[in-house]
Scaffold this motif. Structure first.
Motif, PDB file in Angstrom:
ATOM      1  N   GLU A 131       0.844  -1.190   0.000  1.00 45.57           N
ATOM      2  CA  GLU A 131       0.000   0.000   0.000  1.00 45.57           C
ATOM      3  C   GLU A 131       0.897   1.265   0.000  1.00 45.57           C
ATOM      4  O   GLU A 131       1.632   1.515   0.957  1.00 45.57           O
ATOM      5  N   VAL A 132       0.858   2.021  -1.092  1.00 42.20           N
ATOM      6  CA  VAL A 132       1.788   3.151  -1.266  1.00 42.20           C
ATOM      7  C   VAL A 132       1.070   4.413  -1.744  1.00 42.20           C
ATOM      8  O   VAL A 132       1.681   5.288  -2.376  1.00 42.20           O
ATOM      9  N   THR A 133      -0.196   4.555  -1.423  1.00 42.68           N
ATOM     10  CA  THR A 133      -0.957   5.702  -1.926  1.00 42.68           C
ATOM     11  C   THR A 133      -0.334   7.022  -1.503  1.00 42.68           C
ATOM     12  O   THR A 133      -0.091   7.912  -2.334  1.00 42.68           O
ATOM     13  N   GLU A 134      -0.075   7.184  -0.219  1.00 36.47           N
ATOM     14  CA  GLU A 134       0.477   8.453   0.267  1.00 36.47           C
ATOM     15  C   GLU A 134       1.904   8.664  -0.230  1.00 36.47           C
ATOM     16  O   GLU A 134       2.324   9.801  -0.473  1.00 36.47           O
ATOM     17  N   THR A 135       2.651   7.580  -0.407  1.00 38.89           N
ATOM     18  CA  THR A 135       4.018   7.696  -0.928  1.00 38.89           C
ATOM     19  C   THR A 135       4.003   8.262  -2.339  1.00 38.89           C
ATOM     20  O   THR A 135       4.786   9.173  -2.676  1.00 38.89           O
ATOM     21  N   VAL A 136       3.132   7.752  -3.183  1.00 42.76           N
ATOM     22  CA  VAL A 136       3.046   8.238  -4.560  1.00 42.76           C
ATOM     23  C   VAL A 136       2.610   9.702  -4.586  1.00 42.76           C
ATOM     24  O   VAL A 136       3.182  10.524  -5.322  1.00 42.76           O
ATOM     25  N   LYS A 137       1.616  10.049  -3.787  1.00 44.53           N
ATOM     26  CA  LYS A 137       1.155  11.437  -3.757  1.00 44.53           C
ATOM     27  C   LYS A 137       2.261  12.377  -3.289  1.00 44.53           C
ATOM     28  O   LYS A 137       2.445  13.473  -3.837  1.00 44.53           O
ATOM     29  N   ARG A 138       3.034  11.945  -2.287  1.00 40.92           N
ATOM     30  CA  ARG A 138       4.128  12.788  -1.783  1.00 40.92           C
ATOM     31  C   ARG A 138       5.204  12.989  -2.847  1.00 40.92           C
ATOM     32  O   ARG A 138       5.662  14.108  -3.078  1.00 40.92           O
ATOM     33  N   LEU A 139       5.592  11.912  -3.507  1.00 46.62           N
ATOM     34  CA  LEU A 139       6.631  12.016  -4.514  1.00 46.62           C
ATOM     35  C   LEU A 139       6.178  12.846  -5.710  1.00 46.62           C
ATOM     36  O   LEU A 139       6.961  13.603  -6.295  1.00 46.62           O
ATOM     37  N   GLN A 140       4.914  12.707  -6.094  1.00 45.60           N
ATOM     38  CA  GLN A 140       4.411  13.532  -7.197  1.00 45.60           C
ATOM     39  C   GLN A 140       4.422  15.004  -6.822  1.00 45.60           C
ATOM     40  O   GLN A 140       4.811  15.861  -7.635  1.00 45.60           O
ATOM     41  N   ALA A 141       4.029  15.301  -5.591  1.00 44.86           N
ATOM     42  CA  ALA A 141       4.058  16.701  -5.137  1.00 44.86           C
ATOM     43  C   ALA A 141       5.470  17.255  -5.125  1.00 44.86           C
ATOM     44  O   ALA A 141       5.675  18.471  -5.302  1.00 44.86           O
ATOM     45  N   ASN A 142       6.452  16.377  -4.934  1.00 43.34           N
ATOM     46  CA  ASN A 142       7.859  16.800  -4.922  1.00 43.34           C
ATOM     47  C   ASN A 142       8.491  16.795  -6.313  1.00 43.34           C
ATOM     48  O   ASN A 142       9.707  16.951  -6.431  1.00 43.34           O
ATOM     49  N   GLY A 143       7.676  16.560  -7.344  1.00 44.70           N
ATOM     50  CA  GLY A 143       8.192  16.685  -8.695  1.00 44.70           C
ATOM     51  C   GLY A 143       8.415  15.401  -9.468  1.00 44.70           C
ATOM     52  O   GLY A 143       8.854  15.435 -10.623  1.00 44.70           O
ATOM     53  N   GLU A 144       8.122  14.242  -8.875  1.00 43.97           N
ATOM     54  CA  GLU A 144       8.297  12.987  -9.596  1.00 43.97           C
ATOM     55  C   GLU A 144       7.271  12.903 -10.732  1.00 43.97           C
ATOM     56  O   GLU A 144       6.077  13.083 -10.523  1.00 43.97           O
ATOM     57  N   ALA A 145       7.744  12.619 -11.948  1.00 47.01           N
ATOM     58  CA  ALA A 145       6.863  12.640 -13.121  1.00 47.01           C
ATOM     59  C   ALA A 145       5.982  11.409 -13.220  1.00 47.01           C
ATOM     60  O   ALA A 145       4.883  11.469 -13.772  1.00 47.01           O
ATOM     61  N   PHE A 146       6.447  10.270 -12.737  1.00 52.79           N
ATOM     62  CA  PHE A 146       5.721   9.007 -12.829  1.00 52.79           C
ATOM     63  C   PHE A 146       5.191   8.755 -14.245  1.00 52.79           C
ATOM     64  O   PHE A 146       3.971   8.675 -14.475  1.00 52.79           O
ATOM     65  N   PRO A 147       6.077   8.616 -15.227  1.00 54.32           N
ATOM     66  CA  PRO A 147       5.607   8.361 -16.598  1.00 54.32           C
ATOM     67  C   PRO A 147       4.902   7.018 -16.711  1.00 54.32           C
ATOM     68  O   PRO A 147       5.257   6.043 -16.042  1.00 54.32           O
ATOM     69  N   SER A 148       3.898   6.962 -17.568  1.00 54.30           N
ATOM     70  CA  SER A 148       3.142   5.732 -17.800  1.00 54.30           C
ATOM     71  C   SER A 148       4.027   4.684 -18.451  1.00 54.30           C
ATOM     72  O   SER A 148       4.782   4.979 -19.381  1.00 54.30           O
ATOM     73  N   LEU A 149       3.920   3.449 -17.981  1.00 56.98           N
ATOM     74  CA  LEU A 149       4.641   2.359 -18.626  1.00 56.98           C
ATOM     75  C   LEU A 149       4.066   2.040 -20.003  1.00 56.98           C
ATOM     76  O   LEU A 149       4.727   1.402 -20.824  1.00 56.98           O
ATOM     77  N   MET A 150       2.841   2.469 -20.266  1.00 55.46           N
ATOM     78  CA  MET A 150       2.202   2.157 -21.540  1.00 55.46           C
ATOM     79  C   MET A 150       2.604   3.141 -22.630  1.00 55.46           C
ATOM     80  O   MET A 150       3.018   2.758 -23.714  1.00 55.46           O
ATOM     81  N   ASN A 151       2.486   4.437 -22.344  1.00 54.02           N
ATOM     82  CA  ASN A 151       2.715   5.437 -23.398  1.00 54.02           C
ATOM     83  C   ASN A 151       3.775   6.467 -23.077  1.00 54.02           C
ATOM     84  O   ASN A 151       4.048   7.344 -23.900  1.00 54.02           O
ATOM     85  N   GLY A 152       4.368   6.392 -21.893  1.00 52.95           N
ATOM     86  CA  GLY A 152       5.450   7.304 -21.548  1.00 52.95           C
ATOM     87  C   GLY A 152       5.024   8.688 -21.100  1.00 52.95           C
ATOM     88  O   GLY A 152       5.866   9.505 -20.722  1.00 52.95           O
ATOM     89  N   LYS A 153       3.736   8.975 -21.116  1.00 50.23           N
ATOM     90  CA  LYS A 153       3.272  10.305 -20.708  1.00 50.23           C
ATOM     91  C   LYS A 153       3.314  10.438 -19.187  1.00 50.23           C
ATOM     92  O   LYS A 153       3.096   9.464 -18.463  1.00 50.23           O
ATOM     93  N   PRO A 154       3.566  11.660 -18.668  1.00 51.09           N
ATOM     94  CA  PRO A 154       3.651  11.837 -17.211  1.00 51.09           C
ATOM     95  C   PRO A 154       2.286  11.719 -16.546  1.00 51.09           C
ATOM     96  O   PRO A 154       1.237  11.935 -17.180  1.00 51.09           O
ATOM     97  N   LEU A 155       2.308  11.406 -15.267  1.00 50.55           N
ATOM     98  CA  LEU A 155       1.084  11.242 -14.491  1.00 50.55           C
ATOM     99  C   LEU A 155       0.235  12.520 -14.515  1.00 50.55           C
ATOM    100  O   LEU A 155      -0.998  12.446 -14.479  1.00 50.55           O
ATOM    101  N   SER A 156       0.861  13.678 -14.607  1.00 54.36           N
ATOM    102  CA  SER A 156       0.125  14.940 -14.608  1.00 54.36           C
ATOM    103  C   SER A 156      -0.837  15.054 -15.788  1.00 54.36           C
ATOM    104  O   SER A 156      -1.795  15.822 -15.748  1.00 54.36           O
ATOM    105  N   GLU A 157      -0.592  14.289 -16.848  1.00 55.84           N
ATOM    106  CA  GLU A 157      -1.476  14.321 -18.023  1.00 55.84           C
ATOM    107  C   GLU A 157      -2.582  13.280 -17.956  1.00 55.84           C
ATOM    108  O   GLU A 157      -3.424  13.202 -18.859  1.00 55.84           O
ATOM    109  N   TRP A 158      -2.597  12.475 -16.915  1.00 60.13           N
ATOM    110  CA  TRP A 158      -3.605  11.427 -16.798  1.00 60.13           C
ATOM    111  C   TRP A 158      -4.999  12.011 -16.644  1.00 60.13           C
ATOM    112  O   TRP A 158      -5.983  11.492 -17.186  1.00 60.13           O
ATOM    113  N   GLY A 159      -5.109  13.062 -15.848  1.00 59.31           N
ATOM    114  CA  GLY A 159      -6.387  13.744 -15.696  1.00 59.31           C
ATOM    115  C   GLY A 159      -7.319  13.154 -14.671  1.00 59.31           C
ATOM    116  O   GLY A 159      -8.515  13.451 -14.675  1.00 59.31           O
TER     117      GLY A 159
END
Length: 621
Positions: A131-159
C-alpha cells in the motif's frame, strides 16, 4: 529449512478470483507437495478492492460502517482454504498466497480465527508494504513525473485523482516468513510469481545478492504456475485433442531444483496435459520482452529450453538471472465516471449499412448531450455467413457504449433507466430491417467504472515487512544491493537472417493457426502475443514471416498504428510481439470486447497466410 536439498514441490492453486474453489483442499489432501501457492489478484480486482477501501473509509468517518469491512479481499478465499487446513497440518504443507488484496492484515486475522476454530496449531503471518498511496502522492508533489509504462506520458497528463496505489512486492518477504516458522503466509499485491520465488528461496536457502540464476529460474517457474490450469491445457491452441476430461483440467505442480531449473507436472487423474506446447503457451502469456522483471531478480528468457521427460512432465532450463530493477511496478486507481451499453441485434444482408442507419439515428437522439460523453462507441460484432445454416449465425450484435463523468447530462439525458436506453429504444420503429432490441436492459443502467494507471516506484520507497503476530514482532525486508536501472523499452528486433518464403515450395492459403500456436494477454493497455511452432524446420519460416510490418498487416481493421516490439525465443521456437497501448486503457475502463488482451492471439491465428503444404501434411492444431 529441510536438511535434504531435494526439489521443492510447489502446487499452483489459483490464477485469479474466478478460479475453481476445490483447489487448495484437493491439492493438500491428494498430492505430495511441500507448498501451495495461489494468485487471487489482477489489475481489475486491485482497482475494485482499492476503490472499496476508500469507500469504507468514507463510511467509517460518517459513522455508517458498523460491521467488519467488506470488499477488501476475495470473499470466496476462505471457502477454498478452510477444508484444507487439517491436511496442511497433518502433512506439513505450507501455503503462500496473495489473496490479501487491499487489507492483508484483515484476511490474515480471518485465517487465524478459522485455524483456532478448527483447533489447529498453524502459524499465520502476513506481508505488508504494498500500500503506497500516500508515498506516490508525496513524490508527485515533490516533482516525480511518474511516466506511464504504456505510453510514456507523465502522471500529470492522466487527468484523474488517485484514490489508491499498490506496488508489486517480491518474494523475499515470503521467504523470511517461512524461515521464521510461518505455516500460512498471506500477502497483498506481491507479484504473481513472488509466492513461488519465496517458497523456493526458503527451501534452497538462496541469497538474493548472489544466486541470480537460481532465483530467476524460480521467477519463471512462478510465472508458469501462477495461472493454475493455463499451463495444463487451459487456453491452449491444441485444445481440440484435450476434450476428454476438459471439465476438470488439473492444477499444476512445479518441482523446483537447487539450480533453479524446474519440472512442471500436474494432479494425477485430471484432464488436460503438461507438454512443451502447454508450457510454452503459458511462458508467452503476459510477458513484455526478453527480460522478465521481478523485485528480487530479472530473468532473461532468450535462452530458455523445454523438453518433455515423461508423461505430463516438462523440464524447463536455461533461464539466466540478472540484477533486479531498482524500481517496482505500481498501479494507481482513480474514479473514472459512469458507463452503460445498449445492444441491438441485426440480421442478414447489408450489415454495415444497417449499423450506419442505426448509429445515425441514435446520435440524433442523443443530441447536444453528446458533448458531455467522454466515450461514445458503436461496434458491429460478428457477421452473417454466406447462405447461413440457421437464423442465429446470421444474427450479429450492434453495441452502443457510452462513458461520462456525470450521470445526468443536458436535455434530460441521463444514464438512469429510462434515459440512455430510451434514446436508443425510441428509434426502434424507424430502425433498419431485421433489427431487434436485446430483452435485458440492465446494462443500459449507468454504473461506476475506474481508471487504472501503471508506472514505476523506486524500491527504496517501499516499506516491505513481514508481520509475525504470534511472535509479536515485525521484520523489515531491505532492498538488495545488486539492483540496477533498466530502460522503459526492451530490445526489439526483426529476424536477423530471414529465409526466402518461396523456398518452402507449394503453399495453401489458410489460417495462420493451422500450424502456429500462441497465447496473448494484457498489461494495463498493452497487449502481448507470442506465436510458436511444433517442428524445428517450421521456425525459420515463422520468424521470417512474422515481421512487425506483417503483424500490423494481419491486425488489419484492429490495427491502431501504434508501436509494436518484437523478439525471439529460439529454445521454444517462438516469436513474441508487444502491441503498445492496444486495449483502450485496459480492463477497468475499456470500451472494447477484448478486455484482457486474451483474444488478440486467436484473432491473429484466424488470419490467412500462405502455409507450406509440407507443414499441413503433419496435421493441424
Amino acid at each position: 529449512m529441510p536438511s535434504v536439498k531435494r526439489a521443492i514441490r510447489i502446487a499452483g492453486s489459483s490464477g485469479g478470483f474466478s478460479d475453481r474453489q476445490r483447489a487448495i483442499g484437493d491439492l493438500a489432501k491428494n498430492c505430495d507437495v511441500d507448498c501451495i501457492i495461489g494468485d487471487w489478484l489482477s489489475e481489475c480486482t486491485m482497482t475494485l478492492h482499492g476503490a472499496q477501501k476508500q469507500e469504507n473509509e468514507k463510511l467509517r468517518k460518517a459513522g455508517q460502517l458498523t460491521d467488519e469491512p467488506v470488499g477488501l479481499f476475495d470473499p470466496t478465499f476462505m471457502d477454498n482454504l478452510s477444508p484444507a487446513l487439517p491436511y496442511l497440518k497433518s502433512k506439513n504443507i505450507k501455503v503462500a498466497v496473495n489473496a490479501g488484496a487491499s487489507d492483508t492484515e484483515l484476511l490474515a486475522t480471518t485465517v487465524e480465527k478459522e485455524v483456532k476454530r478448527q483447533g489447529l496449531d498453524l502459524k499465520v503471518g502476513w506481508v505488508s508494504g504494498d500500500e503506497v498511496t500516500e508515498t506516490v502522492k508525496r513524490l508527485q508533489a515533490n516533482g516525480e513525473a511518474f511516466p506511464s509504462l504504456m505510453n510514456g506520458k507523465p502522471l500529470s497528463e492522466w487527468g484523474h485523482e488517485i484514490i489508491a496505489a499498490q506496488c508489486y512486492l517480491g518474494g523475499a518477504g515470503v521467504a523470511e516468513a517461512l524461515r521464521q516458522g510461518c505455516d500460512i503466509v498471506i500477502c497483498g499485491r506481491v507479484a504473481d510469481a513472488a509466492t513461488t520465488i519465496g517458497a523456493a528461496m526458503w527451501w534452497h536457502g538462496w541469497d538474493r545478492e548472489t544466486d541470480l540464476d537460481q532465483i530467476a529460474g524460480s521467477l519463471v517457474t512462478g510465472h508458469l504456475i501462477e495461472c493454475s490450469a493455463y499451463v495444463c491445457g487451459g487456453y491452449y491452441s491444441g485444445f481440440k485433442r484435450l476434450m476428454d476430461k476438459c471439465e476438470n483440467i488439473g492444477f499444476p505442480i512445479a518441482e523446483v531444483d537447487a539450480d533453479g531449473s524446474c519440472v512442471i507436472t500436474k494432479e494425477a487423474g485430471t484432464g488436460g496435459e503438461v507438454s512443451v506446447g502447454t508450457v510454452s503457451s503459458q511462458l508467452l502469456y503476459e510477458i513484455q520482452g526478453p527480460l522478465y522483471y521481478g523485485s528480487d531478480v530479472t530473468a532473461n528468457l532468450v535462452g530458455i529450453v523445454m523438453r518433455e521427460i515423461g508423461k505430463d512432465r516438462v523440464q524447463v532450463t536455461g533461464v539466466k538471472g540478472l540484477p533486479a530493477p531498482s524500481t517496482t511496478k505500481v498501479g494507481l486507481t482513480a474514479w473514472g465516471g459512469y458507463q452503460a451499453e445498449f445492444h441491438y441485434h441485426i440480421v442478414g444482408l447489408d450489415l454495415e449499412e444497417k449499423a450506419e442507419w442505426t448509429e445515425r439515428q441514435v446520435r440524433y437522439s442523443i443530441g447536444d448531450a453528446i458533448k458531455d460523453l467522454t466515450c461514445l462507441k458503436f461496434s458491429l460484432n460478428g457477421y452473417s455467413q454466406e447462405n447461413p445454416r440457421n437464423q442465429e449465425v446470421a444474427t450479429v450484435d450492434l453495441r452502443v457504449f457510452v462513458q461520462t463523468k456525470k450521470k445526468a447530462l443536458v436535455d434530460k439525458f441521463t444514464l438512469d433507466v429510462p434515459g440512455f436506453n430510451r434514446w436508443c429504444m425510441e428509434n426502434f420503429l424507424q430502425s433498419c430491417p431485421g433489427a431487434s432490441l436485446d430483452n435485458d436492459q440492465r446494462q443500459s443502467e449507468g454504473k461506476e467504472f475506474f481508471e487504472y494507471y501503471v508506472t514505476l516506484l523506486p524500491q527504496s520507497e517501499v516499506k516491505h515487512r513481514v508481520e509475525l503476530p504470534w511472535m509479536g514482532k515485525s521484520i523489515d525486508i531491505p532492498v538488495q544491493n545488486n539492483v540496477t536501472t533498466y530502460p522503459r523499452d526492451q530490445k526489439s528486433y526483426e529476424c536477423a537472417h530471414p529465409v526466402d518464403l518461396t523456398s518452402y515450395g507449394p503453399t495453401t492459403r489458410g489460417p495462420l493457426g493451422w500450424v502456429v500456436g500462441g497465447r496473448s494477454g494484457d498489461k494495463a493497455s498493452d497487449a502481448n502475443v507470442g506465436f510458436y511452432v511444433r517442428h524445428e524446420d517450421e521456425y525459420d519460416w515463422l520468424r521470417s514471416l512474422l515481421t512487425i510490418d506483417k503483424v500490423h498487416q494481419l491486425l488489419e481493421g484492429s490495427d491502431k498504428g501504434r508501436k509494436i516490439e518484437r523478439f525471439e525465443i529460439p529454445g521454444i521456437r517462438a516469436v513474441h510481439f508487444l502491441i503498445r497501448d492496444h486495449l483502450d486503457r485496459g480492463f477497468n475502463s475499456t470500451s472494447e470486447y477484448d478486455t484482457l488482451g486474451k483474444n488478440v492471439c486467436e484473432y491473429l491465428r484466424a488470419k490467412y497466410v500462405d502455409i507450406p503444404n509440407k507443414f499441413l501434411r503433419r496435421g493441424r492444431f
